[in-house]
Write an enzyme that holds these catalytic residues in place. Structure first.
Site, PDB file in Angstrom:
ATOM      1  N   GLY A   1       0.934   5.723  -0.877  1.00 34.28           N
ATOM      2  CA  GLY A   1       0.138   6.916  -0.752  1.00 34.28           C
ATOM      3  C   GLY A   1      -0.916   7.009  -1.829  1.00 34.28           C
ATOM      4  O   GLY A   1      -2.012   7.508  -1.616  1.00 34.28           O
TER       5      GLY A   1
ATOM      6  N   LYS B   1      -1.808  -1.074  -9.774  1.00 33.17           N
ATOM      7  CA  LYS B   1      -1.862  -0.005  -8.783  1.00 33.17           C
ATOM      8  C   LYS B   1      -3.243   0.614  -8.848  1.00 33.17           C
ATOM      9  O   LYS B   1      -3.601   1.242  -9.847  1.00 33.17           O
ATOM     10  CB  LYS B   1      -0.779   1.026  -9.086  1.00 33.17           C
ATOM     11  CG  LYS B   1      -0.697   2.134  -8.076  1.00 33.17           C
ATOM     12  CD  LYS B   1       0.556   2.951  -8.256  1.00 33.17           C
ATOM     13  CE  LYS B   1       1.573   2.639  -7.176  1.00 33.17           C
ATOM     14  NZ  LYS B   1       2.730   3.511  -7.193  1.00 33.17           N
TER      15      LYS B   1
ATOM     16  N   GLU C   1       0.841  -1.174   0.000  1.00 34.79           N
ATOM     17  CA  GLU C   1       0.000   0.000   0.000  1.00 34.79           C
ATOM     18  C   GLU C   1       0.875   1.222   0.000  1.00 34.79           C
ATOM     19  O   GLU C   1       1.877   1.279   0.712  1.00 34.79           O
ATOM     20  CB  GLU C   1      -0.869   0.018   1.254  1.00 34.79           C
ATOM     21  CG  GLU C   1      -1.995  -0.964   1.190  1.00 34.79           C
ATOM     22  CD  GLU C   1      -2.743  -0.975   2.496  1.00 34.79           C
ATOM     23  OE1 GLU C   1      -3.685  -0.191   2.611  1.00 34.79           O
ATOM     24  OE2 GLU C   1      -2.369  -1.749   3.387  1.00 34.79           O
TER      25      GLU C   1
ATOM     26  N   ASP D   1       7.801  12.034  -9.836  1.00 31.02           N
ATOM     27  CA  ASP D   1       7.659  11.521  -8.465  1.00 31.02           C
ATOM     28  C   ASP D   1       8.769  10.523  -8.158  1.00 31.02           C
ATOM     29  O   ASP D   1       8.519   9.428  -7.659  1.00 31.02           O
ATOM     30  CB  ASP D   1       6.274  10.907  -8.270  1.00 31.02           C
ATOM     31  CG  ASP D   1       5.938  10.700  -6.791  1.00 31.02           C
ATOM     32  OD1 ASP D   1       6.590  11.352  -5.942  1.00 31.02           O
ATOM     33  OD2 ASP D   1       5.057   9.890  -6.482  1.00 31.02           O
TER      34      ASP D   1
END
Lengths: 843, 205
Positions: free
Chosen positions: A93, A113, A91, A206
């Site tokens: 964000g 995802k 898991e 990211d």
């Protein structure tokens, strides 16, 4: 509080809470009596009676919501789109990652995802679809491809991607206890992957350790960058910076997100990834993110944004230097101890990481390959392009080439040890202007950029090499400037002139550099008071040239003007002021005004120490100035202490050794020789020579410093033949590098002559001194202190070879020159007058 | 954890009814598993914008459990007494785990897509831990007051229901509750009140 008190307070509270407020005080006074503890407990309850928020319920509800949220996310659906769910991978964000099996068109296991609810799925998919063709262009062993996207039955967007079996980068490195070298190797492979994506026009947006997964494949680590394309798909279609900022909609991870991305700027480019890579590198090195996770997690959004945008992280080496359990654990995970780790990071790695993390993207590495190349340079032990925000590193590298005019061991005359400082100042100064020059470079047209780079390439101080072709290019540039090529751009022309002048100075050609520096000064002076700082810069450069040319009386007022200008520009301590103080100190030392010079040096040193709370190249340089001055004053024990501190500091700054550290060794050896501590001096001198040889190219002129230092030690222990051989090595090196007249050649001749005088080989000595004097007259028509020294020694040689008339003439000329260019108290002038008196009395 | 069978639930409730010391811990997995199950089913049904109604869920869970209670069971009073404790433990554990995960520096995206900011989350965990610590303190200082708080807070029982479970008067429950709220607010550093009793937020079961 005990149970009885609690219950008593509760009873009184319940009795009092329904009383009108004005009656409560009397009631409490009566019921509590002298029991202040009880009364305060009751008052505390009364104060919180009917508190506006019912904290317990609120907390419980929130907790339940979060618990259920997690549980809900953890729920394992049977199928997602056309994928059969096999299990839960993790898991994050974003949401939840499942392991799933694709059944058609091919059967394969993928990672799915699934994003958290709360965004417009159709928009996300539309954005992903737009990116899809581009993403398909990527093909790199270290990139996990995103294969597909879709919407779950409950309307949440999901991405299917190559399943990567690996652990986040940081965890992998720590678990495997990878040392720095292995970490860098791994990081470079990641850079390779990101570069590949950038070349296809894809920005990750990211990058962070959890998106950099590492697995051991065939015994070596294989990194995989995951999630390419996802962050962009999640970005709002028409981001509104204000709304983004207000609502905290920015996407990214606070510890790794670039300032521009955090601010919600629209034009995110590859340099945003470079920032994130910088943060990843920083953490790999120092075990801590640049902005500490613990503190970022406690900030509100505005404070967080402000921090990301303005807080410059400390150098990685400072992070590991502290003595704590944590630092110990971080070092251990890198198979070292905190001190060694701090040493290894200090300098190049510090600056590489901080350059990648520059707040302004124009100040970062502009491409991933530039970052990777700098790391490769570090790995090969070559100078890196990144530099400290201060000019410490460049000055260290510049000063590397300083000509150490080592003190002649011969007791007769004092050689100008301070000469070293003059050079070093020029170099330090040059460095400093680097920042401003770079600013100008960015704005300048392309041609001048190329020009400046080409010019610097001829400067051995900047990693270039003395190369005939470059010298020719430089001459051509000077000719073009003279012809008015840059007349429309006075500031650019001034920078180019200064650049060329510094390169010439770096090659010890002050006479050729001087007119260029003067032209730059004129250009800046003409452009008015807003150029005051640049004017001061140019004036310093002129002053350094004059000093190096022996024209110290002209250099002094220039440095005084610079000092005044710097004081006027800014109150309190600042590096420019410290620099100007040292510059004036050097000139004063060269003029023989040693007490004034000492005062300036001490002020500069104290300022440098305040400016830099710990080891710093500038402190070492300032200490070296002071040491050389104390040596000139004959205070050898104090000089020794200064040089020892210089040496220790430089050893800490550059544990692997460098020419500056070698120079410190040579200077320390000289101060010991002056105290007749020959046995201690010689090993240091040998070490200096060995370090110069190890850290410089074979034919580098600075090797001569090592040879000279060794020679003086050998001379002091009576091994004249060995000393002579060493000094001849030094002379040959200077001759090879200078190709013609050069004050270093003259200095080497003078040193050799001193030795021969000591061995009563007076005729040989006289010939060498004659050559040196002729050279000095050509180099310095207005006279130079070295000429005073050579003239006085030549008089001695002539006297000994029974040529009293010539001796008298030589002594008189030397004394006259001394009176013209040296202060009455200057040691050299005093000594020369003594020699003149001896020669006169010998007749 | 494998799904609990009705038999598991019945057995746990029986043991709780028999007054076993470990009853709360027996009931804990029952409550916990029921909540998880409900959460999952809600998530599956939920539109992305759907907000979970935590209170509604809890009550749904209780109703489900109460319905599973065996014949001849002493009644809901005992059940709630035990369930409240179980619930509190579930949430206390959850708060500790969340805090530990944070300390462990897990790579969670603190600035989330829904615009919820990390520090709010951190603050909540902190609040939760403080609350559980304060409750533990209260349990030592004043067991009866503590039981009132536990029942009111973790099961959402009305004053009358709490009075029934604890076999005390509704007036006492009201008094304990008022004093407890003031005490908790003071303990947790809440801003002071104006002396007026606000309506207690609760859902009708």
């Amino acid at each position: 509080m005990n149970a009885a008190l609690h219950r008593r307070a509760k009873e009184l509270f319940l009795d009092a809470c329904d009383l009108p407020p004005e009656e409560r005080a009397g009631f409490l006074a009566q019921r509590c009596g002298e029991d202040a503890e009880l009364r305060s407990a009751v008052e505390r309850l009364l104060a919180h009676d009917g508190a506006p928020s019912v904290v317990a319920e609120r907390v419980v509800h929130e907790q339940l919501a979060s618990l259920l949220d997690e549980e809900g996310a953890r729920a394992l659906p049977a199928e997602i789109g056309r994928y059969r769910v096999l299990g839960l991978l993790g898991e994050g964000g974003f949401g939840t990652v499942y392991e799933a099996e694709q059944l058609e068109p091919v059967r394969r296991v993928v990672a799915l995802k699934v994003l958290k609810p709360g965004m417009d799925s159709r928009q996300v998919l539309a954005r992903f679809a737009a990116e899809r063709q581009t993403l398909a262009l990527m093909s790199h062993p270290c990139i996990a491809t995103v294969l597909d996207a879709g919407i779950t039955a409950d309307g949440r967007p999901f991405f299917a991607m190559e399943r990567v079996l690996g652990v986040p980068l940081g965890r992998y490195c720590d678990e495997q206890q990878l040392d720095l070298a292995s970490r860098l190797q791994l990081f470079l492979r990641i850079c390779g992957a990101v570069l590949h994506a950038h070349q296809k026009g894809i920005v990750h947006r990211d990058l962070k350790p959890s998106n950099l997964l590492v697995a051991t494949v065939d015994g070596s680590p294989l990194p995989k960058v995951i999630d390419f394309g996802i962050a962009k798909a999640l970005q709002p279609l028409e981001p509104d910076a204000d709304i983004t900022r207000e609502r905290g909609l920015f996407l990214g991870t606070p510890e790794y997100v670039s300032p521009e991305q955090a601010a919600g700027e629209l034009d995110i480019d590859t340099r945003s990834d470079i920032y994130s890579l910088g943060a990843v590198l920083y953490e790999l090195l120092a075990g801590t993110t640049p902005l500490e996770r613990e503190t970022t997690r406690q900030l509100g959004l505005p404070a967080l944004l402000l921090r990301i945008q303005s807080e410059v992280p400390p150098r990685p080496s400072l992070r590991v230097a502290e003595e704590s359990e944590r630092a110990l654990a971080i070092a251990r995970a890198r198979r070292t101890d905190p001190q060694s780790l701090a040493r290894a990071l200090r300098g190049d790695l510090d600056w590489i990481a901080l350059k990648a993390l520059a707040k302004e993207r124009a100040e970062r590495y502009q491409t991933v390959s530039a970052l990777a190349e700098d790391l490769e340079r570090y790995r090969r032990g070559e100078p890196v392009l990144a530099r400290a925000p201060s000019f410490a590193y460049r000055s260290a590298r510049f000063a590397r080439r300083n000509r150490a005019a080592l003190l002649a061991a011969a007791a007769m005359l004092v050689l100008l040890l301070g000469g070293i400082v003059g050079t070093s100042l020029g170099l330090v100064r040059a460095l400093r202007s680097q920042g401003a020059a770079e600013e100008a470079q960015r704005r300048a047209e392309t041609f001048s950029e190329i020009l400046l780079r080409a010019l610097a390439s001829g400067d051995p101080l900047e990693g270039g090499s003395v190369d005939r072709r470059v010298s020719e290019v430089m001459q051509q540039v000077v000719a073009e400037l003279d012809a008015g090529a840059l007349r429309q751009h006075p500031a650019t022309e001034a920078e180019v002139q200064m650049r060329v002048a510094r390169t010439l100075l770096g090659n010890d050609h002050p006479a050729e550099g001087l007119p260029l520096a003067e032209r730059a000064l004129a250009l800046y002076t003409a452009s008015g008071p807003e150029r005051a700082s640049d004017t001061a810069r140019a004036r310093s450069l002129v002053a350094i040239h004059l000093d190096r040319l022996g024209r110290t009386s002209e250099a002094e007022p220039l440095f005084r003007a610079v000092l005044d200008a710097r004081r006027a520009q800014q109150d309190g301590d600042h590096p420019e002021l410290a620099y100007a103080l040292r510059g004036l100190g050097v000139v004063l030392q060269h003029r023989g005004r040693l007490d004034e010079a000492e005062a300036h040096y001490r002020e500069a040193l104290a300022m440098e120490r305040r400016l830099h709370p710990e080891d710093h190249a500038e402190i070492a340089s300032a200490l070296n100035n002071l040491g050389s001055l104390l040596q000139s004053k004959g205070r050898s024990a104090e000089a020794e202490a200064s040089f020892r501190e210089v040496l220790e500091m430089r050893r800490r700054l550059r544990p692997e050794g460098d020419p500056l550290t070698a120079r410190a060794l040579a200077n320390l050896a000289q101060s010991l020789l002056a105290q007749r501590r020959t046995a201690e001096a010689e090993p240091l001198a040998q070490e200096a020579l060995e370090m110069f040889r190890r850290t410089l190219p074979t034919d580098h002129a600075d090797l001569a410093i090592g040879w000279t230092s060794v020679a003086f030690a050998q001379q002091a222990s009576g091994r004249a033949a060995e000393a002579e051989a060493a000094l001849r090595e030094a002379l040959a090196l200077y001759r090879r590098n200078a190709a013609g007249d050069h004050h270093q050649v003259a200095g080497a001749l003078a040193n050799l002559a001193d030795l021969l005088l000591g061995s009563r080989r007076d005729e040989d000595a006289e010939a060498l001194l004659g050559e040196a004097l002729a050279m000095l007259e050509r180099l310095f028509p207005q006279g130079h202190p070295l000429a005073v020294r050579c003239g006085a020694n030549r008089a001695v040689a002539l006297l000994r070879t029974s040529r009293p008339e010539e001796a008298l003439e030589a002594a008189q000329r030397a004394a006259e020159l001394g009176r013209a260019i040296l202060e009455p108290t200057h040691g050299l002038r005093v000594q020369t007058e003594k020699i003149l008196a001896q020669v006169q009395s010998a007749r | 954890m494998s799904p609990l069978t009705p038999e598991d639930i019945t057995r746990a409730l029986e043991r709780a009814a028999e007054g076993h010391g470990s009853a709360a811990s027996e009931l804990l997995p029952v409550v916990y598993e029921e909540l998880r199950r409900l959460a999952r089913s809600h998530m599956r049904r939920a539109a992305p914008e759907h907000t979970l109604q935590a209170t509604a869920l809890v009550h749904e869970a209780y109703l489900k459990l109460v319905r599973s209670a065996p014949e001849g069971w002493q009644g809901r009073a005992h059940f709630f007494a035990v369930a409240a404790t179980a619930m509190r433990q579930v949430l206390a554990n959850h708060a500790r785990e969340a805090q530990a995960a944070k300390r462990g520096g897990s790579e969670r995206l603190r600035v989330t897509l829904s615009g919820e900011i990390a520090d709010e989350r951190a603050g909540r965990d902190f609040d939760a831990l403080s609350l559980h610590e304060a409750l533990a303190k209260l349990a030592e200082l004043d067991p009866q007051q503590y039981r009132v708080v536990e029942l009111r807070t973790f099961t959402g029982l009305s004053v009358e229901e709490v009075a029934e479970v604890l076999s005390i008067s509704t007036a006492t429950v009201k008094r304990e509750w008022r004093a407890a709220r003031a005490w908790l607010a003071a303990e947790l550093g809440e801003p002071g009140g104006d002396g007026a009793e606000p309506p207690a937020p609760r859902t009708e079961a």
